[in-house]
Design a protein around this motif. Structure first.
Motif, PDB file in Angstrom:
ATOM      1  N   ALA A 151       0.839  -1.206   0.000  1.00 27.93           N
ATOM      2  CA  ALA A 151       0.000   0.000   0.000  1.00 27.93           C
ATOM      3  C   ALA A 151       0.867   1.246   0.000  1.00 27.93           C
ATOM      4  N   ASN A 152       0.300   2.356  -0.457  1.00 26.55           N
ATOM      5  CA  ASN A 152       0.994   3.637  -0.442  1.00 26.55           C
ATOM      6  C   ASN A 152       1.160   4.123   0.994  1.00 26.55           C
ATOM      7  N   ALA A 153       2.231   4.847   1.211  1.00 24.99           N
ATOM      8  CA  ALA A 153       2.546   5.301   2.563  1.00 24.99           C
ATOM      9  C   ALA A 153       1.426   6.145   3.158  1.00 24.99           C
ATOM     10  N   ASP A 154       0.764   6.964   2.322  1.00 26.26           N
ATOM     11  CA  ASP A 154      -0.289   7.825   2.856  1.00 26.26           C
ATOM     12  C   ASP A 154      -1.567   7.050   3.186  1.00 26.26           C
ATOM     13  N   GLU A 155      -1.699   5.834   2.674  1.00 27.32           N
ATOM     14  CA  GLU A 155      -2.869   5.015   2.958  1.00 27.32           C
ATOM     15  C   GLU A 155      -2.684   4.125   4.189  1.00 27.32           C
ATOM     16  N   LEU A 156      -1.436   3.871   4.554  1.00 27.22           N
ATOM     17  CA  LEU A 156      -1.153   2.883   5.588  1.00 27.22           C
ATOM     18  C   LEU A 156      -1.743   3.217   6.958  1.00 27.22           C
ATOM     19  N   PRO A 157      -1.628   4.459   7.457  1.00 24.66           N
ATOM     20  CA  PRO A 157      -2.175   4.722   8.799  1.00 24.66           C
ATOM     21  C   PRO A 157      -3.662   4.431   8.900  1.00 24.66           C
ATOM     22  N   ARG A 158      -4.434   4.885   7.906  1.00 27.44           N
ATOM     23  CA  ARG A 158      -5.881   4.649   7.938  1.00 27.44           C
ATOM     24  C   ARG A 158      -6.195   3.161   7.807  1.00 27.44           C
ATOM     25  N   LEU A 159      -5.508   2.487   6.905  1.00 30.78           N
ATOM     26  CA  LEU A 159      -5.747   1.064   6.694  1.00 30.78           C
ATOM     27  C   LEU A 159      -5.394   0.259   7.946  1.00 30.78           C
ATOM     28  N   ALA A 160      -4.259   0.563   8.549  1.00 29.41           N
ATOM     29  CA  ALA A 160      -3.842  -0.166   9.739  1.00 29.41           C
ATOM     30  C   ALA A 160      -4.812   0.046  10.884  1.00 29.41           C
ATOM     31  N   ARG A 161      -5.310   1.278  11.034  1.00 33.01           N
ATOM     32  CA  ARG A 161      -6.272   1.548  12.108  1.00 33.01           C
ATOM     33  C   ARG A 161      -7.574   0.803  11.850  1.00 33.01           C
ATOM     34  N   HIS A 162      -7.989   0.758  10.598  1.00 36.29           N
ATOM     35  CA  HIS A 162      -9.213   0.032  10.246  1.00 36.29           C
ATOM     36  C   HIS A 162      -9.064  -1.459  10.561  1.00 36.29           C
ATOM     37  N   LEU A 163      -7.948  -2.038  10.165  1.00 27.50           N
ATOM     38  CA  LEU A 163      -7.749  -3.468  10.384  1.00 27.50           C
ATOM     39  C   LEU A 163      -7.579  -3.784  11.871  1.00 27.50           C
ATOM     40  N   ALA A 164      -6.914  -2.912  12.608  1.00 27.67           N
ATOM     41  CA  ALA A 164      -6.781  -3.111  14.052  1.00 27.67           C
ATOM     42  C   ALA A 164      -8.158  -3.099  14.714  1.00 27.67           C
ATOM     43  N   ALA A 165      -9.038  -2.194  14.250  1.00 28.10           N
ATOM     44  CA  ALA A 165     -10.395  -2.133  14.790  1.00 28.10           C
ATOM     45  C   ALA A 165     -11.178  -3.400  14.447  1.00 28.10           C
ATOM     46  N   VAL A 166     -11.005  -3.890  13.222  1.00 32.65           N
ATOM     47  CA  VAL A 166     -11.662  -5.130  12.815  1.00 32.65           C
ATOM     48  C   VAL A 166     -11.184  -6.290  13.691  1.00 32.65           C
ATOM     49  N   MET A 167      -9.882  -6.372  13.914  1.00 31.75           N
ATOM     50  CA  MET A 167      -9.339  -7.456  14.733  1.00 31.75           C
ATOM     51  C   MET A 167      -9.827  -7.363  16.172  1.00 31.75           C
ATOM     52  N   GLN A 168      -9.956  -6.143  16.674  1.00 29.63           N
ATOM     53  CA  GLN A 168     -10.466  -5.970  18.027  1.00 29.63           C
ATOM     54  C   GLN A 168     -11.922  -6.427  18.101  1.00 29.63           C
ATOM     55  N   GLY A 169     -12.708  -6.077  17.080  1.00 30.03           N
ATOM     56  CA  GLY A 169     -14.096  -6.517  17.041  1.00 30.03           C
ATOM     57  C   GLY A 169     -14.213  -8.029  16.929  1.00 30.03           C
ATOM     58  N   ILE A 170     -13.347  -8.637  16.134  1.00 29.22           N
ATOM     59  CA  ILE A 170     -13.342 -10.096  16.003  1.00 29.22           C
ATOM     60  C   ILE A 170     -13.047 -10.738  17.355  1.00 29.22           C
ATOM     61  N   SER A 171     -12.105 -10.164  18.096  1.00 28.72           N
ATOM     62  CA  SER A 171     -11.765 -10.690  19.413  1.00 28.72           C
ATOM     63  C   SER A 171     -12.963 -10.648  20.354  1.00 28.72           C
ATOM     64  N   ILE A 172     -13.649  -9.513  20.378  1.00 32.71           N
ATOM     65  CA  ILE A 172     -14.793  -9.364  21.283  1.00 32.71           C
ATOM     66  C   ILE A 172     -15.920 -10.314  20.882  1.00 32.71           C
ATOM     67  N   GLN A 173     -16.177 -10.440  19.579  1.00 37.22           N
ATOM     68  CA  GLN A 173     -17.234 -11.343  19.148  1.00 37.22           C
ATOM     69  C   GLN A 173     -16.871 -12.794  19.444  1.00 37.22           C
ATOM     70  N   ALA A 174     -15.595 -13.132  19.332  1.00 38.30           N
ATOM     71  CA  ALA A 174     -15.166 -14.486  19.677  1.00 38.30           C
ATOM     72  C   ALA A 174     -15.441 -14.768  21.148  1.00 38.30           C
ATOM     73  N   ARG A 175     -15.190 -13.801  22.008  1.00 37.32           N
ATOM     74  CA  ARG A 175     -15.470 -13.957  23.439  1.00 37.32           C
ATOM     75  C   ARG A 175     -16.958 -14.119  23.686  1.00 37.32           C
ATOM     76  N   ASP A 176     -17.762 -13.509  22.824  1.00 38.43           N
ATOM     77  CA  ASP A 176     -19.215 -13.626  22.960  1.00 38.43           C
ATOM     78  C   ASP A 176     -19.751 -14.948  22.424  1.00 38.43           C
ATOM     79  N   GLY A 177     -18.860 -15.770  21.838  1.00 37.79           N
ATOM     80  CA  GLY A 177     -19.278 -17.079  21.377  1.00 37.79           C
ATOM     81  C   GLY A 177     -19.587 -17.194  19.901  1.00 37.79           C
ATOM     82  N   VAL A 178     -19.308 -16.143  19.137  1.00 33.55           N
ATOM     83  CA  VAL A 178     -19.532 -16.195  17.693  1.00 33.55           C
ATOM     84  C   VAL A 178     -18.617 -17.262  17.091  1.00 33.55           C
ATOM     85  N   SER A 179     -19.149 -18.042  16.159  1.00 37.23           N
ATOM     86  CA  SER A 179     -18.408 -19.167  15.598  1.00 37.23           C
ATOM     87  C   SER A 179     -17.313 -18.695  14.637  1.00 37.23           C
TER      88      SER A 179
END
Length: 203
Positions: A151-179
């Protein structure tokens, strides 16, 4: 448990310090910092409170060591697998596939100890919460670094923050029992969005 490192007084501990940290890590991972008492810890480790305080200083000290153990082993982001990707979408898929596997591993606690740790806490634990926030920010930086070839350098901060948020959401949903299959649907949607952006479309 076998004796390990020496205490501050020069005498060997009457327990295995590494095993103690592993036991504490599992408890904190499962119940969170505020959901685990000193009594829970001493029972799991098999020691009296004075020995715990002598070895780790405090419950918070043991928590920090448990976090470090988790981060260095189970919770370590394996970015090497991204080396096989040829596109950004492929790299994102590999990253998120790994995240789903990690937070739904059948032999471990569900979720990520760092991603979902101390999001809310009592004010007296603000220092620990700040520590977790810094660790989450470090994860975001690692993601950005791993995606630099795609990815382009100017896109990386936004993309990384988006993916970190997705991973955090996946973690919480996994704790809630989502398959895992349901979590994989999230991965597919995110990858489709990234691919669409690469080709000039909208996610």
């Amino acid at each position: 448990m076998k004796p390990d490192a020496k205490s501050r007084g020069g005498r060997p501990w009457s327990f295995d310090r590494d095993e103690a940290i592993d036991a504490a890590m599992r408890l904190f991972w499962r119940h969170g910092y505020e959901g685990v008492s000193v009594g829970d810890l001493t029972k799991a480790i098999g020691i009296a409170p004075p020995s715990l305080y002598a070895a780790f200083g405090s419950k918070a000290g043991l928590y920090r060591e448990a976090l470090a153990r988790y981060e260095e082993s189970i919770g370590c982001l394996n970015m090497s697998r991204l080396g096989s990707a040829t596109t950004l979408a492929e790299a994102v898929r590999l990253l998120l596939d790994g995240a789903v596997r990690a937070v739904t591993h059948p032999d471990r606690e569900r979720g990520c100890m760092i991603s979902s740790g101390m999001v809310e806490c009592h004010p007296e634990h603000a220092g620990l919460a700040s520590d977790l926030a810094m660790r989450r920010d470090a994860i975001r930086r690692k993601i950005a670094e791993a995606l630099q070839p795609f990815a382009n350098a100017d896109e990386l901060p936004r993309l990384a923050r988006h993916l970190a948020a997705v991973m955090q959401g996946i973690s919480i949903q996994a704790r809630d029992g989502v398959s895992p299959a349901e979590l994989q649907e999230i991965v597919e949607d995110v990858v489709a969005g990234v691919a669409a952006r690469q080709h000039g479309g909208r996610p």
